[in-house]
Design a protein around this motif. Structure first.
Motif, PDB file in Angstrom:
ATOM      1  N   MET A   1       8.034 -31.559 -42.121  1.00  0.00           N
ATOM      2  CA  MET A   1       7.149 -30.954 -43.078  1.00  0.00           C
ATOM      3  C   MET A   1       7.050 -29.461 -42.777  1.00  0.00           C
ATOM      4  O   MET A   1       7.025 -29.061 -41.638  1.00  0.00           O
ATOM      5  CB  MET A   1       5.772 -31.599 -42.999  1.00  0.00           C
ATOM      6  N   PHE A   2       6.974 -28.649 -43.814  1.00  0.00           N
ATOM      7  CA  PHE A   2       6.865 -27.206 -43.684  1.00  0.00           C
ATOM      8  C   PHE A   2       5.492 -26.762 -44.176  1.00  0.00           C
ATOM      9  O   PHE A   2       4.946 -27.331 -45.108  1.00  0.00           O
ATOM     10  CB  PHE A   2       7.915 -26.496 -44.544  1.00  0.00           C
ATOM     11  N   PHE A   3       4.974 -25.725 -43.552  1.00  0.00           N
ATOM     12  CA  PHE A   3       3.739 -25.108 -44.019  1.00  0.00           C
ATOM     13  C   PHE A   3       4.035 -23.632 -44.228  1.00  0.00           C
ATOM     14  O   PHE A   3       4.572 -22.978 -43.356  1.00  0.00           O
ATOM     15  CB  PHE A   3       2.629 -25.277 -42.980  1.00  0.00           C
ATOM     16  N   LEU A   4       3.667 -23.109 -45.396  1.00  0.00           N
ATOM     17  CA  LEU A   4       3.874 -21.696 -45.672  1.00  0.00           C
ATOM     18  C   LEU A   4       3.044 -20.894 -44.693  1.00  0.00           C
ATOM     19  O   LEU A   4       1.864 -21.145 -44.517  1.00  0.00           O
ATOM     20  CB  LEU A   4       3.482 -21.368 -47.107  1.00  0.00           C
ATOM     21  N   TRP A   5       3.684 -19.939 -44.046  1.00  0.00           N
ATOM     22  CA  TRP A   5       2.969 -19.151 -43.064  1.00  0.00           C
ATOM     23  C   TRP A   5       2.690 -17.762 -43.589  1.00  0.00           C
ATOM     24  O   TRP A   5       1.559 -17.375 -43.710  1.00  0.00           O
ATOM     25  CB  TRP A   5       3.756 -19.128 -41.755  1.00  0.00           C
ATOM     26  N   LEU A   6       3.713 -16.980 -43.903  1.00  0.00           N
ATOM     27  CA  LEU A   6       3.517 -15.642 -44.409  1.00  0.00           C
ATOM     28  C   LEU A   6       4.795 -15.125 -45.038  1.00  0.00           C
ATOM     29  O   LEU A   6       5.850 -15.711 -44.903  1.00  0.00           O
ATOM     30  CB  LEU A   6       3.051 -14.695 -43.304  1.00  0.00           C
ATOM     31  N   THR A   7       4.653 -13.998 -45.709  1.00  0.00           N
ATOM     32  CA  THR A   7       5.790 -13.319 -46.307  1.00  0.00           C
ATOM     33  C   THR A   7       6.108 -12.096 -45.466  1.00  0.00           C
ATOM     34  O   THR A   7       5.230 -11.281 -45.201  1.00  0.00           O
ATOM     35  CB  THR A   7       5.459 -12.875 -47.745  1.00  0.00           C
TER      36      THR A   7
ATOM     37  N   LEU B   1      16.699 -36.653 -42.568  1.00  0.00           N
ATOM     38  CA  LEU B   1      15.706 -36.516 -43.633  1.00  0.00           C
ATOM     39  C   LEU B   1      14.341 -37.051 -43.215  1.00  0.00           C
ATOM     40  O   LEU B   1      14.239 -38.123 -42.631  1.00  0.00           O
ATOM     41  CB  LEU B   1      16.180 -37.240 -44.887  1.00  0.00           C
ATOM     42  N   SER B   2      13.319 -36.265 -43.530  1.00  0.00           N
ATOM     43  CA  SER B   2      11.928 -36.642 -43.317  1.00  0.00           C
ATOM     44  C   SER B   2      11.234 -36.639 -44.674  1.00  0.00           C
ATOM     45  O   SER B   2      11.642 -35.892 -45.576  1.00  0.00           O
ATOM     46  CB  SER B   2      11.240 -35.626 -42.402  1.00  0.00           C
ATOM     47  N   PRO B   3      10.179 -37.435 -44.836  1.00  0.00           N
ATOM     48  CA  PRO B   3       9.514 -37.472 -46.144  1.00  0.00           C
ATOM     49  C   PRO B   3       9.085 -36.095 -46.643  1.00  0.00           C
ATOM     50  O   PRO B   3       9.226 -35.794 -47.826  1.00  0.00           O
ATOM     51  CB  PRO B   3       8.295 -38.374 -45.894  1.00  0.00           C
ATOM     52  N   GLY B   4       8.605 -35.229 -45.760  1.00  0.00           N
ATOM     53  CA  GLY B   4       8.116 -33.923 -46.185  1.00  0.00           C
ATOM     54  C   GLY B   4       9.194 -32.912 -46.517  1.00  0.00           C
ATOM     55  O   GLY B   4       8.933 -31.926 -47.199  1.00  0.00           O
ATOM     56  N   THR B   5      10.424 -33.119 -46.040  1.00  0.00           N
ATOM     57  CA  THR B   5      11.488 -32.133 -46.256  1.00  0.00           C
ATOM     58  C   THR B   5      12.669 -32.688 -47.039  1.00  0.00           C
ATOM     59  O   THR B   5      13.608 -31.949 -47.339  1.00  0.00           O
ATOM     60  CB  THR B   5      12.018 -31.609 -44.900  1.00  0.00           C
ATOM     61  N   LYS B   6      12.626 -33.956 -47.376  1.00  0.00           N
ATOM     62  CA  LYS B   6      13.768 -34.621 -48.006  1.00  0.00           C
ATOM     63  C   LYS B   6      14.233 -33.912 -49.277  1.00  0.00           C
ATOM     64  O   LYS B   6      15.419 -33.612 -49.433  1.00  0.00           O
ATOM     65  CB  LYS B   6      13.403 -36.074 -48.318  1.00  0.00           C
ATOM     66  N   ALA B   7      13.330 -33.622 -50.185  1.00  0.00           N
ATOM     67  CA  ALA B   7      13.708 -32.984 -51.449  1.00  0.00           C
ATOM     68  C   ALA B   7      14.328 -31.611 -51.203  1.00  0.00           C
ATOM     69  O   ALA B   7      15.326 -31.249 -51.827  1.00  0.00           O
ATOM     70  CB  ALA B   7      12.503 -32.876 -52.378  1.00  0.00           C
ATOM     71  N   PHE B   8      13.760 -30.852 -50.276  1.00  0.00           N
ATOM     72  CA  PHE B   8      14.288 -29.528 -49.954  1.00  0.00           C
ATOM     73  C   PHE B   8      15.678 -29.628 -49.327  1.00  0.00           C
ATOM     74  O   PHE B   8      16.595 -28.891 -49.691  1.00  0.00           O
ATOM     75  CB  PHE B   8      13.318 -28.799 -49.018  1.00  0.00           C
ATOM     76  N   ASP B   9      15.853 -30.553 -48.376  1.00  0.00           N
ATOM     77  CA  ASP B   9      17.152 -30.733 -47.710  1.00  0.00           C
ATOM     78  C   ASP B   9      18.234 -31.166 -48.697  1.00  0.00           C
ATOM     79  O   ASP B   9      19.379 -30.718 -48.611  1.00  0.00           O
ATOM     80  CB  ASP B   9      17.053 -31.766 -46.586  1.00  0.00           C
ATOM     81  N   LEU B  10      17.884 -32.034 -49.646  1.00  0.00           N
ATOM     82  CA  LEU B  10      18.847 -32.521 -50.629  1.00  0.00           C
ATOM     83  C   LEU B  10      19.174 -31.472 -51.697  1.00  0.00           C
ATOM     84  O   LEU B  10      20.259 -31.499 -52.266  1.00  0.00           O
ATOM     85  CB  LEU B  10      18.304 -33.778 -51.328  1.00  0.00           C
ATOM     86  N   GLY B  11      18.240 -30.553 -51.936  1.00  0.00           N
ATOM     87  CA  GLY B  11      18.400 -29.606 -53.034  1.00  0.00           C
ATOM     88  C   GLY B  11      18.614 -28.170 -52.599  1.00  0.00           C
ATOM     89  O   GLY B  11      19.740 -27.737 -52.367  1.00  0.00           O
TER      90      GLY B  11
ATOM     91  N   LEU C   1      23.565 -35.687 -44.475  1.00  0.00           N
ATOM     92  CA  LEU C   1      22.158 -36.057 -44.551  1.00  0.00           C
ATOM     93  C   LEU C   1      22.006 -37.478 -44.040  1.00  0.00           C
ATOM     94  O   LEU C   1      22.657 -38.395 -44.552  1.00  0.00           O
ATOM     95  CB  LEU C   1      21.676 -35.944 -45.994  1.00  0.00           C
ATOM     96  N   ILE C   2      21.160 -37.654 -43.031  1.00  0.00           N
ATOM     97  CA  ILE C   2      20.936 -38.971 -42.434  1.00  0.00           C
ATOM     98  C   ILE C   2      19.532 -39.428 -42.813  1.00  0.00           C
ATOM     99  O   ILE C   2      18.548 -38.753 -42.531  1.00  0.00           O
ATOM    100  CB  ILE C   2      21.089 -38.922 -40.904  1.00  0.00           C
ATOM    101  N   PHE C   3      19.461 -40.575 -43.450  1.00  0.00           N
ATOM    102  CA  PHE C   3      18.185 -41.137 -43.887  1.00  0.00           C
ATOM    103  C   PHE C   3      17.538 -41.869 -42.718  1.00  0.00           C
ATOM    104  O   PHE C   3      18.222 -42.499 -41.915  1.00  0.00           O
ATOM    105  CB  PHE C   3      18.400 -42.102 -45.056  1.00  0.00           C
ATOM    106  N   GLN C   4      16.195 -41.819 -42.646  1.00  0.00           N
ATOM    107  CA  GLN C   4      15.471 -42.528 -41.592  1.00  0.00           C
ATOM    108  C   GLN C   4      15.008 -43.915 -42.018  1.00  0.00           C
ATOM    109  O   GLN C   4      15.010 -44.844 -41.208  1.00  0.00           O
ATOM    110  CB  GLN C   4      14.212 -41.748 -41.179  1.00  0.00           C
TER     111      GLN C   4
END
Length: 188
Positions: free
Chosen positions: A1-7, A108-118, A135-138
């Motif tokens: 999972m990613f959390f926006l930190w700063l720009t 792949l993790s639930p929080g990053t799966k869409a980002f990793d695939l796209g 990509l390795i599914f868990q």
């Protein structure tokens, strides 16, 4: 999972990252703190790295890395793939950042799966050296290999439980079950 930190611009990012106890990825001016992974995520990455290490032995000019070394393309992104391989001698000049991987692997993790695939795949395609994105599914025994077949053209091969996985970029074949050895709550 990613959390926006700063720009930030890329140079302050590199300075911050060098001294930070928390890893951050950078994508086009945005810096994301990386959350910790699960024990199964870590075990799958370890199992893959062990297979690669056994395959290369001591005689390879290629080097493999875990999720502690960054892959970079210009000032567009700095990512920490779960595993990657580089055989390019130019990647021996910087101990922290590699720019010429031939194989990149994400668990792949639930929080990053869409980002990793796209989006992450779209970013990685900018690397001319990249031959294979895996990509390795868990949650299930599934491995998706995306292979460059020509400039701008990729093919996808999906391996399931009971299949042998072929990583063409490094000529490594193994049973998919080897990736899932020792997991708590066995996948699949």
């Amino acid at each position: 999972m990613f959390f926006l930190w700063l720009t930030v611009d890329v140079l302050p990012y590199l300075d911050i990252e060098r001294d930070s106890p928390v890893r951050h990825e950078y994508r086009r001016g945005l810096v994301y703190a990386m959350a910790g992974g699960t024990d199964n995520h870590d075990r799958i990455a370890f199992n893959l790295l062990k297979l690669i290490d056994n395959h290369f032995g001591d005689s390879s000019n290629c080097r493999f890395h875990s999720g502690n070394v960054k892959v970079n393309y210009q000032d567009d992104f700095y990512y920490y793939p779960d595993a990657f391989v580089t055989c390019d001698p130019r990647d021996k000049t910087d101990r922290y950042i590699k720019r010429y991987p031939k194989l990149v692997v994400e668990v792949l993790s639930p929080g990053t799966k869409a980002f990793d695939l796209g989006d992450k795949f779209e970013d990685y395609q900018q690397l001319d050296s990249l031959e294979e994105y895996v990509l390795i599914f868990q949650e299930s025994q599934q491995v998706e290999c995306r292979r460059r077949i020509s400039a701008g053209s990729w093919e996808t091969v999906i391996y399931g439980a009971g299949d042998d996985v072929l990583l063409e970029s490094i000529d490594l074949r193994f049973a998919s079950s080897n990736l899932y050895r020792g997991l708590d709550g066995q996948a699949g």
